[in-house]
Design an enzyme around this catalytic site. Structure first.
Site, PDB file in Angstrom:
ATOM      1  N   CYS A 127      22.796  31.777 -66.203  1.00 51.98           N
ATOM      2  CA  CYS A 127      23.922  31.100 -67.037  1.00 51.98           C
ATOM      3  C   CYS A 127      24.865  31.765 -66.895  1.00 51.98           C
ATOM      4  O   CYS A 127      26.489  31.251 -66.682  1.00 51.98           O
ATOM      5  CB  CYS A 127      24.107  30.277 -67.299  1.00 51.98           C
ATOM      6  SG  CYS A 127      22.798  28.755 -67.340  1.00 51.98           S
ATOM      7  N   PHE A 173      19.678  21.143 -67.559  1.00 51.39           N
ATOM      8  CA  PHE A 173      19.736  21.461 -65.748  1.00 51.39           C
ATOM      9  C   PHE A 173      20.037  20.595 -64.460  1.00 51.39           C
ATOM     10  O   PHE A 173      19.668  19.594 -64.260  1.00 51.39           O
ATOM     11  CB  PHE A 173      19.020  23.174 -65.436  1.00 51.39           C
ATOM     12  CG  PHE A 173      19.216  23.579 -66.496  1.00 51.39           C
ATOM     13  CD1 PHE A 173      20.134  23.871 -67.236  1.00 51.39           C
ATOM     14  CD2 PHE A 173      17.939  23.651 -66.924  1.00 51.39           C
ATOM     15  CE1 PHE A 173      20.331  25.209 -68.184  1.00 51.39           C
ATOM     16  CE2 PHE A 173      17.970  24.617 -68.143  1.00 51.39           C
ATOM     17  CZ  PHE A 173      18.997  24.958 -69.040  1.00 51.39           C
ATOM     18  N   HIS A 215      31.324  28.734 -71.729  1.00 51.69           N
ATOM     19  CA  HIS A 215      29.950  27.858 -70.960  1.00 51.69           C
ATOM     20  C   HIS A 215      29.252  26.501 -71.579  1.00 51.69           C
ATOM     21  O   HIS A 215      28.439  27.361 -72.619  1.00 51.69           O
ATOM     22  CB  HIS A 215      29.080  29.032 -70.323  1.00 51.69           C
ATOM     23  CG  HIS A 215      28.008  28.585 -70.009  1.00 51.69           C
ATOM     24  ND1 HIS A 215      27.604  27.545 -68.536  1.00 51.69           N
ATOM     25  CD2 HIS A 215      26.820  28.377 -70.029  1.00 51.69           C
ATOM     26  CE1 HIS A 215      26.349  27.525 -68.360  1.00 51.69           C
ATOM     27  NE2 HIS A 215      25.558  27.804 -69.176  1.00 51.69           N
ATOM     28  N   ASN A 230      24.648  20.589 -67.664  1.00 49.71           N
ATOM     29  CA  ASN A 230      24.449  22.488 -67.432  1.00 49.71           C
ATOM     30  C   ASN A 230      24.466  23.438 -65.768  1.00 49.71           C
ATOM     31  O   ASN A 230      23.307  23.079 -65.262  1.00 49.71           O
ATOM     32  CB  ASN A 230      23.359  23.046 -68.870  1.00 49.71           C
ATOM     33  CG  ASN A 230      23.632  24.458 -68.693  1.00 49.71           C
ATOM     34  OD1 ASN A 230      23.798  25.483 -67.526  1.00 49.71           O
ATOM     35  ND2 ASN A 230      22.829  25.245 -69.621  1.00 49.71           N
TER      36      ASN A 230
HETATM   37  C1  LIG Z   1      20.336  19.052 -77.004  1.00 54.84           C
HETATM   38  C2  LIG Z   1      20.042  20.530 -77.313  1.00 54.84           C
HETATM   39  C3  LIG Z   1      18.270  20.472 -76.459  1.00 54.84           C
HETATM   40  C4  LIG Z   1      19.179  19.676 -78.511  1.00 54.84           C
HETATM   41  O1  LIG Z   1      20.103  18.810 -79.746  1.00 54.84           O
HETATM   42  P1  LIG Z   1      20.075  19.087 -81.073  1.00 54.84           P
HETATM   43  O2  LIG Z   1      21.243  19.461 -81.923  1.00 54.84           O
HETATM   44  O3  LIG Z   1      19.076  21.009 -81.089  1.00 54.84           O
HETATM   45  O4  LIG Z   1      18.587  18.258 -81.583  1.00 54.84           O
HETATM   46  P2  LIG Z   1      17.147  18.813 -82.294  1.00 54.84           P
HETATM   47  O5  LIG Z   1      17.769  20.000 -83.347  1.00 54.84           O
HETATM   48  O6  LIG Z   1      16.571  17.498 -82.770  1.00 54.84           O
HETATM   49  O7  LIG Z   1      16.658  19.026 -80.832  1.00 54.84           O
HETATM   50  C5  LIG Z   1      15.584  17.715 -80.113  1.00 54.84           C
HETATM   51  C6  LIG Z   1      14.553  18.792 -79.247  1.00 54.84           C
HETATM   52  O8  LIG Z   1      14.804  20.048 -79.084  1.00 54.84           O
HETATM   53  C7  LIG Z   1      14.145  21.202 -78.952  1.00 54.84           C
HETATM   54  N1  LIG Z   1      14.533  22.391 -78.509  1.00 54.84           N
HETATM   55  C8  LIG Z   1      15.714  23.139 -79.333  1.00 54.84           C
HETATM   56  N2  LIG Z   1      16.299  23.748 -77.822  1.00 54.84           N
HETATM   57  C9  LIG Z   1      14.917  24.088 -77.357  1.00 54.84           C
HETATM   58  C10 LIG Z   1      14.261  24.302 -76.550  1.00 54.84           C
HETATM   59  N3  LIG Z   1      15.388  25.692 -75.892  1.00 54.84           N
HETATM   60  N4  LIG Z   1      12.472  25.059 -76.233  1.00 54.84           N
HETATM   61  C11 LIG Z   1      12.399  24.010 -76.634  1.00 54.84           C
HETATM   62  N5  LIG Z   1      12.662  22.864 -77.089  1.00 54.84           N
HETATM   63  C12 LIG Z   1      14.000  22.486 -77.856  1.00 54.84           C
HETATM   64  C13 LIG Z   1      13.772  20.333 -80.318  1.00 54.84           C
HETATM   65  O9  LIG Z   1      12.468  21.025 -81.019  1.00 54.84           O
HETATM   66  C14 LIG Z   1      13.202  19.361 -80.794  1.00 54.84           C
HETATM   67  O10 LIG Z   1      12.504  18.875 -80.959  1.00 54.84           O
HETATM   68  P3  LIG Z   1      11.937  17.435 -81.482  1.00 54.84           P
HETATM   69  O11 LIG Z   1      11.797  18.240 -82.814  1.00 54.84           O
HETATM   70  O12 LIG Z   1      10.564  17.635 -81.268  1.00 54.84           O
HETATM   71  O13 LIG Z   1      12.943  16.233 -81.270  1.00 54.84           O
HETATM   72  C15 LIG Z   1      20.081  21.621 -78.068  1.00 54.84           C
HETATM   73  O14 LIG Z   1      19.206  22.131 -79.146  1.00 54.84           O
HETATM   74  C16 LIG Z   1      20.801  22.607 -77.216  1.00 54.84           C
HETATM   75  O15 LIG Z   1      21.663  22.218 -77.037  1.00 54.84           O
HETATM   76  N6  LIG Z   1      20.323  23.881 -77.271  1.00 54.84           N
HETATM   77  C17 LIG Z   1      21.127  25.111 -76.508  1.00 54.84           C
HETATM   78  C18 LIG Z   1      20.221  25.276 -75.036  1.00 54.84           C
HETATM   79  C19 LIG Z   1      19.736  26.565 -74.788  1.00 54.84           C
HETATM   80  O16 LIG Z   1      19.602  26.991 -74.948  1.00 54.84           O
HETATM   81  N7  LIG Z   1      20.558  26.646 -73.519  1.00 54.84           N
HETATM   82  C20 LIG Z   1      21.590  27.872 -72.865  1.00 54.84           C
HETATM   83  C21 LIG Z   1      20.224  28.678 -72.292  1.00 54.84           C
HETATM   84  S1  LIG Z   1      20.548  28.104 -70.454  1.00 54.84           S
HETATM   85  C22 LIG Z   1      19.160  28.987 -69.626  1.00 54.84           C
HETATM   86  O17 LIG Z   1      19.072  29.889 -69.974  1.00 54.84           O
HETATM   87  C23 LIG Z   1      19.318  28.378 -68.389  1.00 54.84           C
HETATM   88  C24 LIG Z   1      18.230  28.765 -67.985  1.00 54.84           C
HETATM   89  C25 LIG Z   1      17.921  27.655 -66.434  1.00 54.84           C
HETATM   90  C26 LIG Z   1      16.537  28.059 -65.542  1.00 54.84           C
HETATM   91  C27 LIG Z   1      16.125  27.470 -64.321  1.00 54.84           C
HETATM   92  C28 LIG Z   1      17.166  26.360 -64.431  1.00 54.84           C
HETATM   93  O18 LIG Z   1      16.750  25.610 -62.635  1.00 54.84           O
HETATM   94  C29 LIG Z   1      18.635  26.084 -64.777  1.00 54.84           C
HETATM   95  C30 LIG Z   1      18.901  27.014 -65.443  1.00 54.84           C
END
Ligand SMILES: CC(C)(COP(=O)(O)OP(=O)(O)OC[C@H]1O[C@@H](n2cnc3c(N)ncnc32)[C@H](O)[C@@H]1OP(=O)(O)O)[C@@H](O)C(=O)NCCC(=O)NCCSC(=O)/C=C/c1ccc(O)cc1
Length: 389
Positions: free
Chosen positions: A164, A215, A304, A337
């Site tokens: 990213c 993504f 970003h 993203n």
């Molecule tokens: C919109 C999210 C995903 C959820 O919103 P939230 O306000 O945090 O809500 P929750 O805390 O209730 O989370 C919802 C669920 O998402 C899960 N979660 C939350 N991050 C995670 C997690 N990194 N893993 C795996 N479960 C998760 C979290 O555990 C939870 O699971 P659950 O309790 O079962 O509902 C939010 O956490 C968020 O925006 N996270 C940021 C994502 C992030 O780190 N992005 C930057 C890195 S991107 C990158 O490196 C790209 C690589 C890429 C590679 C290949 C491609 O083709 C394209 C791209």
């Protein structure tokens, strides 16, 4: 007699590099975020993973995304059902598909940027192409050069696996090229297609669910040059200062690796918090380096949108007003993203907001985040409305 020092000075541009034009493009196929979980579990024959499907639904709901675009559609997938199984050797087929589609999409974005720039394509001196959606040489940069009809002496550089932060890194490199080569006009292109990393869900791999939930595919292109030609070139953003910072001991937080089944990626749940703990230092250092004291709310922001939580954390940390990240949130909402290309969409959205008078700040910051964890920071100065007219 001319000295080396004089030759060197004559080779350098007088002014700072500036963004002279921006173009973006997406594949035709798109999907509403509300429909994605049903689609993904159906096309990967994974309905039996009911808990993972519920998790994807929760992520989609909280993602701040409404629509995403993808080259890989149901028809292509039915011709390549093995893509759904990450244990099967599909890398060759994915690389073949990406080798054709990545430069095509990048060419659409670049053609828009070149049309806006207003100068002949033969005036492009350098090409910087960032993509991890590939894996062969000659690479997408050469195919793009040929699709656009760039001159054979164009100086090409391809960046890969920057994730990213690829767009941010490419912008910094383009700035260096433009400032160190008088008259240089750099075409920067960044294109990512998720087909390189599309596969079905797997127990224990929750980051796969996250990736498929946020993504999307897109291409961004920018023309960058210093000392703009009067009456033809209109600088949108001057690129004033740039730094790269790596957060210590975070090598394992975002990773990508080419495997026989495609690009395997991992994104840890800690990413938003790690960024929150580290970005203010980058910002303070950047503004101190150029001797400007900045109130965060007096700047414009091109962050970003790696995920909604990242934007929330940045907004909260810096105490930003609700509209300050509007450009990033809009791009996230409309496209998801798109990895390295996303920040170019954000700059494009920012210049539209400026043209409508919705963003008036003169100074601003562009930030992109990727594996490392790497933070790319660039201080920008927007051309004033008066200068534009
Ligand atoms: C919109 C999210 C995903 C959820 O919103 P939230 O306000 O945090 O809500 P929750 O805390 O209730 O989370 C919802 C669920 O998402 C899960 N979660 C939350 N991050 C995670 C997690 N990194 N893993 C795996 N479960 C998760 C979290 O555990 C939870 O699971 P659950 O309790 O079962 O509902 C939010 O956490 C968020 O925006 N996270 C940021 C994502 C992030 O780190 N992005 C930057 C890195 S991107 C990158 O490196 C790209 C690589 C890429 C590679 C290949 C491609 O083709 C394209 C791209």
């Amino acid at each position: 007699m001319t000295t080396v020092h004089q030759i060197r000075r004559a080779q350098r541009a007088d002014g700072p590099a500036a963004v002279l034009a921006i173009g973006t493009a997406n594949p035709k196929g798109s999907m509403l975020q509300d429909d994605y979980a049903d689609y993904y579990f159906r096309v990967t024959n994974s309905e039996h993973h009911a808990e993972l499907k519920d998790k994807l639904k929760r992520i989609c709901k909280k993602s701040g995304i409404e629509r995403r675009y993808a080259h890989l559609d149901e028809e292509l997938l039915s011709a390549h059902p093995d893509f759904s199984d990450r244990t099967l050797p599909t890398l060759d087929a994915r690389i073949d598909m990406a080798s054709a589609a990545v430069p095509e999409l990048a060419a659409s974005a670049a053609a828009r940027a070149i049309a806006e720039w207003g100068r002949p394509v033969a005036d492009v001196t350098h090409l910087v192409f960032s993509t991890y959606s590939g894996g062969k040489a000659p690479s997408a940069d050469l195919r793009l050069a040929s699709l656009l009809g760039l001159r054979p002496t164009v100086s090409r550089t391809i960046l890969s696996l920057n994730g990213c932060s690829g767009g941010g890194r490419a912008m910094q490199l383009a700035k260096e090229l433009a400032e160190n080569n008088r008259g240089a006009r750099v075409l920067l292109a960044c294109c990512e297609l998720t087909l390189i990393a599309f596969y079905g869900p797997q127990e224990g791999r929750l980051d796969t669910i996250l990736g498929h939930g946020i993504f999307g595919d897109g291409a961004g292109a920018v023309i960058i040059g210093a000392d703009p030609v009067d009456c033809i070139e209109r600088p949108l953003f001057k690129m004033v200062f740039a730094t790269q910072t790596t957060i210590p001991e975070t090598e394992d937080e975002i990773t990508m690796r080419l495997m026989k089944g495609g690009l395997d990626f991992h994104v840890s749940v800690r990413v938003p918090k790690l960024l929150k703990s580290n970005i203010e230092r980058c910002l303070i250092d950047a503004f101190q380096s150029i001797g400007i004291s900045a109130e965060w709310n007096d700047l414009f922001w091109a962050i970003h949108p790696g995920g909604r939580a990242i934007l929330d954390q940045v907004e909260q940390l810096l105490g930003l007003g609700v509209d300050k990240l509007a450009a990033s949130r809009r791009v996230l909402r409309e496209y998801g993203n798109m990895s390295g290309a996303t920040v170019i969409f954000v700059l494009d959205e920012l210049r539209r907001r400026r043209a409508r008078g919705e963003e008036v700040a003169e100074w601003g910051v562009m930030m992109a985040f990727g594996p490392g964890i790497t933070i790319e920071t660039m201080v920008l100065h927007a051309t004033s409305i008066l200068e534009e007219n």
